[in-house]
Design a protein around this motif. Structure first.
Motif, PDB file in Angstrom:
ATOM      1  N   SER A  71       0.826  -1.206   0.000  1.00  0.00           N
ATOM      2  CA  SER A  71       0.000   0.000   0.000  1.00  0.00           C
ATOM      3  C   SER A  71       0.863   1.260   0.000  1.00  0.00           C
ATOM      4  N   VAL A  72       1.981   1.237   0.731  1.00  0.00           N
ATOM      5  CA  VAL A  72       2.902   2.367   0.733  1.00  0.00           C
ATOM      6  C   VAL A  72       3.495   2.566  -0.657  1.00  0.00           C
ATOM      7  N   LEU A  73       3.873   1.473  -1.321  1.00  0.00           N
ATOM      8  CA  LEU A  73       4.383   1.592  -2.693  1.00  0.00           C
ATOM      9  C   LEU A  73       3.324   2.175  -3.620  1.00  0.00           C
ATOM     10  N   GLU A  74       2.079   1.764  -3.429  1.00  0.00           N
ATOM     11  CA  GLU A  74       1.014   2.280  -4.296  1.00  0.00           C
ATOM     12  C   GLU A  74       0.836   3.785  -4.126  1.00  0.00           C
ATOM     13  N   THR A  75       0.811   4.244  -2.874  1.00  0.00           N
ATOM     14  CA  THR A  75       0.634   5.683  -2.637  1.00  0.00           C
ATOM     15  C   THR A  75       1.836   6.480  -3.114  1.00  0.00           C
ATOM     16  N   ASN A  76       3.038   6.020  -2.781  1.00  0.00           N
ATOM     17  CA  ASN A  76       4.240   6.810  -3.002  1.00  0.00           C
ATOM     18  C   ASN A  76       4.814   6.705  -4.411  1.00  0.00           C
ATOM     19  N   VAL A  77       4.440   5.649  -5.149  1.00  0.00           N
ATOM     20  CA  VAL A  77       4.974   5.471  -6.502  1.00  0.00           C
ATOM     21  C   VAL A  77       3.859   5.474  -7.546  1.00  0.00           C
ATOM     22  N   ARG A  78       2.855   4.634  -7.347  1.00  0.00           N
ATOM     23  CA  ARG A  78       1.748   4.623  -8.296  1.00  0.00           C
ATOM     24  C   ARG A  78       1.043   5.989  -8.327  1.00  0.00           C
ATOM     25  N   GLY A  79       0.897   6.613  -7.167  1.00  0.00           N
ATOM     26  CA  GLY A  79       0.238   7.916  -7.116  1.00  0.00           C
ATOM     27  C   GLY A  79       0.928   8.949  -7.990  1.00  0.00           C
ATOM     28  N   PRO A  80       2.227   9.230  -7.769  1.00  0.00           N
ATOM     29  CA  PRO A  80       2.916  10.187  -8.637  1.00  0.00           C
ATOM     30  C   PRO A  80       2.926   9.774 -10.107  1.00  0.00           C
ATOM     31  N   PHE A  81       3.011   8.465 -10.359  1.00  0.00           N
ATOM     32  CA  PHE A  81       2.944   7.989 -11.743  1.00  0.00           C
ATOM     33  C   PHE A  81       1.612   8.369 -12.376  1.00  0.00           C
ATOM     34  N   LEU A  82       0.507   8.098 -11.678  1.00  0.00           N
ATOM     35  CA  LEU A  82      -0.809   8.396 -12.242  1.00  0.00           C
ATOM     36  C   LEU A  82      -1.016   9.896 -12.423  1.00  0.00           C
ATOM     37  N   LEU A  83      -0.587  10.687 -11.437  1.00  0.00           N
ATOM     38  CA  LEU A  83      -0.748  12.142 -11.569  1.00  0.00           C
ATOM     39  C   LEU A  83       0.091  12.669 -12.722  1.00  0.00           C
ATOM     40  N   SER A  84       1.335  12.250 -12.813  1.00  0.00           N
ATOM     41  CA  SER A  84       2.197  12.723 -13.897  1.00  0.00           C
ATOM     42  C   SER A  84       1.658  12.272 -15.244  1.00  0.00           C
ATOM     43  N   ARG A  85       1.189  11.049 -15.308  1.00  0.00           N
ATOM     44  CA  ARG A  85       0.617  10.519 -16.550  1.00  0.00           C
ATOM     45  C   ARG A  85      -0.584  11.336 -16.994  1.00  0.00           C
ATOM     46  N   ALA A  86      -1.361  11.834 -16.041  1.00  0.00           N
ATOM     47  CA  ALA A  86      -2.558  12.609 -16.361  1.00  0.00           C
ATOM     48  C   ALA A  86      -2.250  14.063 -16.678  1.00  0.00           C
ATOM     49  N   VAL A  87      -1.203  14.627 -16.067  1.00  0.00           N
ATOM     50  CA  VAL A  87      -0.943  16.059 -16.168  1.00  0.00           C
ATOM     51  C   VAL A  87       0.079  16.410 -17.244  1.00  0.00           C
ATOM     52  N   VAL A  88       1.145  15.615 -17.375  1.00  0.00           N
ATOM     53  CA  VAL A  88       2.259  15.991 -18.246  1.00  0.00           C
ATOM     54  C   VAL A  88       1.867  16.172 -19.713  1.00  0.00           C
ATOM     55  N   PRO A  89       1.009  15.320 -20.302  1.00  0.00           N
ATOM     56  CA  PRO A  89       0.666  15.551 -21.714  1.00  0.00           C
ATOM     57  C   PRO A  89       0.135  16.956 -21.992  1.00  0.00           C
ATOM     58  N   GLY A  90      -0.673  17.489 -21.097  1.00  0.00           N
ATOM     59  CA  GLY A  90      -1.170  18.843 -21.268  1.00  0.00           C
ATOM     60  C   GLY A  90      -0.051  19.867 -21.198  1.00  0.00           C
ATOM     61  N   MET A  91       0.905  19.644 -20.297  1.00  0.00           N
ATOM     62  CA  MET A  91       2.062  20.539 -20.211  1.00  0.00           C
ATOM     63  C   MET A  91       2.823  20.556 -21.536  1.00  0.00           C
ATOM     64  N   LEU A  92       3.110  19.369 -22.057  1.00  0.00           N
ATOM     65  CA  LEU A  92       3.904  19.270 -23.277  1.00  0.00           C
ATOM     66  C   LEU A  92       3.175  19.888 -24.463  1.00  0.00           C
ATOM     67  N   ALA A  93       1.856  19.752 -24.479  1.00  0.00           N
ATOM     68  CA  ALA A  93       1.071  20.339 -25.571  1.00  0.00           C
ATOM     69  C   ALA A  93       1.181  21.862 -25.573  1.00  0.00           C
ATOM     70  N   ARG A  94       1.454  22.459 -24.400  1.00  0.00           N
ATOM     71  CA  ARG A  94       1.581  23.914 -24.305  1.00  0.00           C
ATOM     72  C   ARG A  94       3.035  24.368 -24.330  1.00  0.00           C
TER      73      ARG A  94
END
Length: 291
Positions: free
Chosen positions: A119-142
């Motif tokens: 569960s700690v791995l999920e919060t600390n690694v999967r969490g940032p992965f999912l957020l970055s995966r969702a946010v970064v494409p929009g950043m790069l598009a701009r």
């Protein structure tokens, strides 16, 4: 700031901060708003997020505004929906601060509870992965944007006990440098920021900090993230900084000294996780062989 590849990334106007309901995340979110950024506050507890938003609202007319979005950072659908809501409210996300995190019991690996460990791995690694995966494409598009991971000395140093936290922060450091190498030419800037030992609910629960009287002021982390948001530290993209030793001023001074002496930007090797040499004849560290 213009990077070595000639790409200029504009200062951030908007941000999304995870774990913004308390502790370091709340302080960073309020600090970014005080610096004029509009901030999306993300956590699971809507009530506590409303309290953070109210604190932002009391900053005055020069501050940015706050919007509340709720999600469990390990849930891909919830994360995608929260990011979409934040973008709808703010127009874009220029800066992502991955702050949400957990720590496991301070016991040797062979005594750890498997479910808690994962569960700690999920919060600390999967969490940032999912957020970055969702946010970064929009950043790069701009044309670019910035990602800050709240890391730890546990990501760069050998530790005892709490092996999930140790492993997760090391993995997070690797994720950040991977994104740096993959996205730098596209305008992505990534930073691993270790806040030292801040007095929070998490550190209060840890036996290793029992009786501690000296804490790292959270303001140092806020100052660093605000400076990163402004773009003045983009030359340190891909690097690990620890606010107990580093400040925006010390990093800028290092850049100035490098410019005066014609040297490379400091920290590009020394502030990254890698194998050190045994001696001059040792080929490690070096580039991976081509395959």
């Amino acid at each position: 700031m213009t990077a070595g590849d000639g790409t200029t990334v504009a200062p951030a106007r908007t941000a999304l901060v995870t774990g913004a309901s308390r502790g370091i995340g709340r302080a960073v979110a309020v600090g970014l708003a005080a610096a004029g950024l509009d901030v999306a506050l993300l956590a699971r507890d809507a009530g506590r997020l409303d309290e953070t938003a109210a604190e932002v609202g009391r900053l005055g007319p020069q501050a940015g505004r706050a919007v509340v979005v709720t999600a469990d950072v390990t849930d891909v659908q919830a994360v995608d929906a929260a990011v979409a809501s934040a973008v709808a409210e703010l127009g874009c996300i220029d800066l992502l601060v991955n702050n949400a995190g957990r720590v496991d019991a301070e016991v040797p690996l062979w005594e750890a509870d498997p479910d808690q460990w994962w569960s700690v791995l999920e919060t600390n690694v999967r969490g940032p992965f999912l957020l970055s995966r969702a946010v970064v494409p929009g950043m790069l598009a701009r044309g670019g944007g910035r990602v800050v991971d709240l890391n730890s000395g546990a990501g760069s140093h050998d530790s005892t006990g709490a092996s999930a936290y140790n492993a997760s922060k090391t993995a997070l450091l690797r994720l950040g440098t991977n994104m740096h190498r993959s996205g730098h030419a596209l305008g992505l800037r990534t930073f691993e920021v270790a806040p030292g030992v801040v007095q929070t609910d998490m550190t209060a629960s840890m036996a290793m900090h029992a009786g501690r009287t000296e804490w790292t002021p959270v303001e140092r982390t806020v100052e660093m993230v605000v400076a990163i948001a402004g773009g003045g530290l983009d030359a340190f993209s891909g690097s690990f900084v620890r606010v107990t030793h580093d400040s925006p001023e010390s990093l800028r001074a290092a850049l100035d000294e490098a410019a005066r002496s014609g040297q490379d930007v400091p920290g590009q090797d020394g502030r990254r996780l890698r194998v050190t040499r045994w001696g001059e004849g040792d080929p490690m560290p070096g580039e991976l062989p081509r395959r």
